[in-house]
Each structure stands twice: as C-alpha cells, then as structure tokens.
Design an enzyme around this catalytic site. Structure first.
Site, PDB file in Angstrom:
ATOM      1  N   SER A 260      -5.134  -3.161  10.549  1.00  0.00           N
ATOM      2  CA  SER A 260      -4.565  -2.560  11.753  1.00  0.00           C
ATOM      3  C   SER A 260      -5.596  -2.491  12.875  1.00  0.00           C
ATOM      4  O   SER A 260      -6.798  -2.448  12.651  1.00  0.00           O
ATOM      5  CB  SER A 260      -4.063  -1.144  11.465  1.00  0.00           C
TER       6      SER A 260
HETATM    7  N1  SAH Z   1      -4.783   0.028   5.867  1.00  0.00           N
HETATM    8  C1  SAH Z   1      -4.889  -1.404   5.743  1.00  0.00           C
HETATM    9  C2  SAH Z   1      -3.708  -2.069   6.405  1.00  0.00           C
HETATM   10  C3  SAH Z   1      -3.222  -3.214   5.597  1.00  0.00           C
HETATM   11  S1  SAH Z   1      -1.615  -3.815   6.032  1.00  0.00           S
HETATM   12  C4  SAH Z   1      -6.219  -1.884   6.264  1.00  0.00           C
HETATM   13  O1  SAH Z   1      -6.942  -1.039   6.819  1.00  0.00           O
HETATM   14  O2  SAH Z   1      -6.582  -3.049   6.093  1.00  0.00           O
HETATM   15  C5  SAH Z   1      -0.585  -2.948   4.876  1.00  0.00           C
HETATM   16  C6  SAH Z   1      -0.836  -3.171   3.413  1.00  0.00           C
HETATM   17  O3  SAH Z   1       0.204  -2.540   2.698  1.00  0.00           O
HETATM   18  C7  SAH Z   1      -0.827  -4.636   2.971  1.00  0.00           C
HETATM   19  O4  SAH Z   1      -2.028  -4.923   2.331  1.00  0.00           O
HETATM   20  C8  SAH Z   1       0.353  -4.712   2.006  1.00  0.00           C
HETATM   21  O5  SAH Z   1       0.145  -5.605   0.929  1.00  0.00           O
HETATM   22  C9  SAH Z   1       0.444  -3.280   1.523  1.00  0.00           C
HETATM   23  N2  SAH Z   1       1.740  -2.903   0.973  1.00  0.00           N
HETATM   24  C10 SAH Z   1       2.997  -3.213   1.409  1.00  0.00           C
HETATM   25  N3  SAH Z   1       3.916  -2.676   0.620  1.00  0.00           N
HETATM   26  C11 SAH Z   1       3.256  -1.993  -0.355  1.00  0.00           C
HETATM   27  C12 SAH Z   1       3.668  -1.229  -1.494  1.00  0.00           C
HETATM   28  N4  SAH Z   1       4.948  -1.021  -1.811  1.00  0.00           N
HETATM   29  N5  SAH Z   1       2.710  -0.681  -2.266  1.00  0.00           N
HETATM   30  C13 SAH Z   1       1.391  -0.865  -1.993  1.00  0.00           C
HETATM   31  N6  SAH Z   1       0.945  -1.573  -0.950  1.00  0.00           N
HETATM   32  C14 SAH Z   1       1.864  -2.135  -0.137  1.00  0.00           C
END
Ligand code: SAH
Length: 221
Positions: free
Chosen positions: A70
C-alpha cells in the site's frame, strides 16, 4: 569515489524519506510516533531491488503474486487509527510484504498477521526476522478465519478489501475493540470502515474512500 557514491546514496535516501514525511503531514497525518516510525524504517527492503529507488515515493508498489504494498499515506492513516486504540493485541489480515506489519510492530506490544499466499508469507517472514521484529507472529492461512487461539484482539486490521463486513472476524474482537477494514458498498466503491464491539452489539462508522486489492478465499501454496 566509491565511498562518495555511497555517501550520495545515503543522503538522497535521507532526503527522500524526509520528503515523504512532509507529504504525509500534508495529507493530514499528525501522530509523531507514526511519522517517526515511517521515517526510520526501511520500506525499500519490502520491494524488489529494481523498485527500491521508488520506495520513498507516496505510491503503492507491486510485491509479486499480483499484490501491492500500500501507499505510505494509507499505511500511515491505518496505523494512526490502530495506535489511537492503544491496543495490546493486534491482528492483521493480509501480511503481503510485511511492511504494515513492521510499522505496527514498532508501536504496539504484539502483532499477529495472516497471509493466504505462501510466497509472500515466506518472504515477509524473512524480511521481518532480518529487521528483528520479534513481537510478530505470522501464519499462512485464510484470514477470514482469524486467529482464534490468539484472540480476542483489541484491533483487527484488514489490508485487503472485503465485500461485506467480516462477521466471523468481528467475533474475535475484545469488548471495546475495533475492526478497521476496507469494505465495498453495493456500487463497488471501497470505504474504510471502523466497527467497534460494544458488548453484544457493534457500531460502525464509514471513514473515507480507499482502494485496496480484494480479500480472497483459500490458501495458495
Ligand atoms: N499490508 C500489506 C498489503 C498487501 S496487499 C503490505 O504492507 O505489503 C493485501 C494482502 O492481503 C495480499 O498480500 C493478499 O494476498 C492478502 N490477502 C487477501 N485475502 C486474504 C485472506 N483471505 N487472508 C489472508 N490474506 C489475504
């Protein structure tokens, strides 16, 4: 020559970090602890080396597997909302690169974080270990199930957008605890929501429009 180059890189990096902090302040981030932490921690270690020169721009960056780290402004905003609760126990759903996890881990006693994609989970584990973030527990799992053994949580933070309020996760909130999550409305617009547990009930607030990757089901190994 070599050392001058190194010095140059260091100076550029400090300058770009300072510029990022100024930008975050412009965008309304006020908590000095949050600003300090983001200014100090190495966001460039959470992206591919080819992108590291862009790590201190206020922009989202790809982290592989179709996911994104993000934009700093949203990490800062979500961190402010978490820290405002003075929480003991925080659950994050969507570890991704682990950057948001790291920032939280510097500001709260313990963070539990779930990721559904094995490759991201593995890399985040390595990066966070390298940065000595020992007050973090990571697990490869579908975050929709939460982490029942570690709860109840004072804050549950989603970093991926849910299509509706995640009722199952809300039952893992402590009394008075909050869920902070992007949730889609019927028009497909994403809103940052804050839902507070109040005894048997919940009160919800719609905070601001946001843009996140979707919360998906199942684990990818
Ligand atoms: N906070 C992260 C943002 C990553 S984007 C950072 O700082 O890099 C959101 C993430 O949520 C992705 O890696 C995606 O794989 C994960 N995600 C989506 N659905 C999910 C679920 N049901 N359980 C766990 N992770 C999930």
């Amino acid at each position: 020559m070599h050392s001058l180059e190194l010095l140059g890189v260091g100076m550029t990096s400090q300058r770009t970090r300072d510029r990022l902090i100024a930008r975050l302040m412009d965008s309304g981030i006020r908590d000095p602890q949050v600003l300090d932490t983001i200014g100090r921690e190495p966001r460039h270690l959470f992206v591919d080396e080819a992108l590291s020169h862009r790590a201190y721009e206020d922009t989202a960056l790809p982290i592989g597997s179709g996911q994104t780290l993000s934009q700093p402004a949203i990490v800062a905003r979500m961190t402010e909302l978490v820290v405002a609760e003075a929480p003991q126990r925080v659950l994050e759903v969507g570890t991704g690169s682990g950057y948001q996890t790291l920032i939280l881990s510097r500001l709260v006693p313990h963070v539990w974080s779930l990721e559904r994609i094995a490759d991201l989970h593995r890399r985040a584990t390595q990066t966070l270990r390298r940065l000595k973030a020992y007050n973090v527990s990571l697990r490869l799992a579908d975050g929709g199930e939460g982490w029942p053994d570690a709860g109840p949580f004072d804050v549950i933070l989603l970093t991926a957008c849910a299509s509706e309020l995640p009722q199952g996760l809300m039952t893992q909130l402590a009394d008075g605890g909050v869920l902070i999550a992007p949730v889609e409305d019927i028009d497909g617009q994403q809103w940052l929501m804050r839902v507070r547990r109040d005894g048997a009930g919940f009160t919800q607030e719609r905070l601001e429009p946001v843009r996140f990757v979707p919360l998906l089901q199942g684990v990818i190994r």
